[in-house]
Design an enzyme around this catalytic site. Structure first.
Site, PDB file in Angstrom:
ATOM      1  N   ASP A  11       0.863  -1.164   0.000  1.00 13.44           N
ATOM      2  CA  ASP A  11       0.000   0.000   0.000  1.00 13.44           C
ATOM      3  C   ASP A  11       0.910   1.227   0.000  1.00 13.44           C
ATOM      4  O   ASP A  11       2.133   1.106  -0.168  1.00 13.44           O
ATOM      5  CB  ASP A  11      -0.974  -0.022   1.187  1.00 13.44           C
ATOM      6  CG  ASP A  11      -0.297   0.136   2.542  1.00 13.44           C
ATOM      7  OD1 ASP A  11       0.947   0.222   2.617  1.00 13.44           O
ATOM      8  OD2 ASP A  11      -1.031   0.174   3.543  1.00 13.44           O
ATOM      9  N   CYS A  67       2.943  -3.296   4.135  1.00 10.41           N
ATOM     10  CA  CYS A  67       2.148  -2.141   4.561  1.00 10.41           C
ATOM     11  C   CYS A  67       2.853  -1.530   5.760  1.00 10.41           C
ATOM     12  O   CYS A  67       3.991  -1.891   6.053  1.00 10.41           O
ATOM     13  CB  CYS A  67       0.696  -2.522   4.851  1.00 10.41           C
ATOM     14  SG  CYS A  67       0.436  -3.639   6.248  1.00 10.41           S
ATOM     15  N   THR A  69       2.479  -1.795   9.112  1.00 10.26           N
ATOM     16  CA  THR A  69       2.863  -2.752  10.160  1.00 10.26           C
ATOM     17  C   THR A  69       3.032  -4.171   9.645  1.00 10.26           C
ATOM     18  O   THR A  69       3.603  -5.008  10.328  1.00 10.26           O
ATOM     19  CB  THR A  69       1.792  -2.803  11.269  1.00 10.26           C
ATOM     20  OG1 THR A  69       0.559  -3.268  10.697  1.00 10.26           O
ATOM     21  CG2 THR A  69       1.599  -1.441  11.919  1.00 10.26           C
ATOM     22  N   HIS A 100       8.578 -24.838   8.397  1.00 12.15           N
ATOM     23  CA  HIS A 100       7.517 -25.562   9.107  1.00 12.15           C
ATOM     24  C   HIS A 100       6.118 -25.279   8.603  1.00 12.15           C
ATOM     25  O   HIS A 100       5.231 -26.120   8.753  1.00 12.15           O
ATOM     26  CB  HIS A 100       7.574 -25.237  10.599  1.00 12.15           C
ATOM     27  CG  HIS A 100       8.750 -25.836  11.286  1.00 12.15           C
ATOM     28  ND1 HIS A 100       8.883 -25.830  12.652  1.00 12.15           N
ATOM     29  CD2 HIS A 100       9.863 -26.461  10.809  1.00 12.15           C
ATOM     30  CE1 HIS A 100      10.016 -26.428  12.989  1.00 12.15           C
ATOM     31  NE2 HIS A 100      10.629 -26.810  11.882  1.00 12.15           N
ATOM     32  N   HIS A 135       5.273 -31.740   9.099  1.00 13.13           N
ATOM     33  CA  HIS A 135       4.736 -30.400   8.861  1.00 13.13           C
ATOM     34  C   HIS A 135       3.676 -30.412   7.759  1.00 13.13           C
ATOM     35  O   HIS A 135       2.743 -29.615   7.799  1.00 13.13           O
ATOM     36  CB  HIS A 135       5.862 -29.428   8.519  1.00 13.13           C
ATOM     37  CG  HIS A 135       6.927 -29.402   9.559  1.00 13.13           C
ATOM     38  ND1 HIS A 135       6.705 -28.952  10.850  1.00 13.13           N
ATOM     39  CD2 HIS A 135       8.219 -29.805   9.518  1.00 13.13           C
ATOM     40  CE1 HIS A 135       7.821 -29.065  11.551  1.00 13.13           C
ATOM     41  NE2 HIS A 135       8.752 -29.574  10.770  1.00 13.13           N
TER      42      HIS A 135
END
Length: 149
Positions: A11, A67, A69, A100, A135
């Site tokens: 963004d 973005c 955060t 994993h 996994h």
């Protein structure tokens, strides 16, 4: 042989970090499919996340979403069945989410990470492989969570 491709999007808040990561990846031999943003003009991160996730699912190429955060991109990306997006703030998380969780989209926060750390996280993410075995069973369980609700 063609260069490996990475699908990337951000963004407005992630635009500068996306530019730095893109330049770094191109310098290390990657092809980039940039799905926006094209400037720092305000835009909606869920739309960019959707474009990148659809391309990752169609092409099989890894994705990177950025973005402010990394949280919004991560939340939006993980709404897509088949996408396993991971918000990583260090190299260990990047390595382990590939090993994993077979993450196929890396999410980064431009207001959380400096350029050099972000580039290092990207390098580790793209160089790490899924370990499979036990996994894989857990990945299948994740993928069927919505089907069982």
């Amino acid at each position: 042989m063609s260069s490996p491709t990475v699908v990337i999007g951000s963004d407005h808040a992630g635009f500068d970090l996306k530019t730095a990561v893109t330049r770094h990846l191109q310098e290390t031999g990657f092809e980039i499919k940039d799905l926006g943003a094209r400037s720092k003009e305000s835009c909606d991160y869920p739309l960019v996340a959707g474009d990148v996730c659809r391309e990752v699912l169609t092409s099989g190429h890894p994705g990177i979403l950025i973005c402010g955060t990394g949280m919004g991109m991560s939340m939006a990306a993980n709404r897509f069945p088949g996408i396993r997006a991971a918000l990583c703030t260090n190299e260990y998380l990047a390595r382990m989410t590939r090993a994993h969780n077979d993450a196929n989209v890396l999410c980064l926060g431009s207001r959380v990470l400096g350029d050099e750390l972000a580039k290092s996280i990207v390098d580790v993410f793209l160089a790490s492989d899924f370990e499979g075995e036990r996994h894989q069973r857990r990945i299948k369980q994740i993928e069927t969570l919505n089907a069982n609700s």
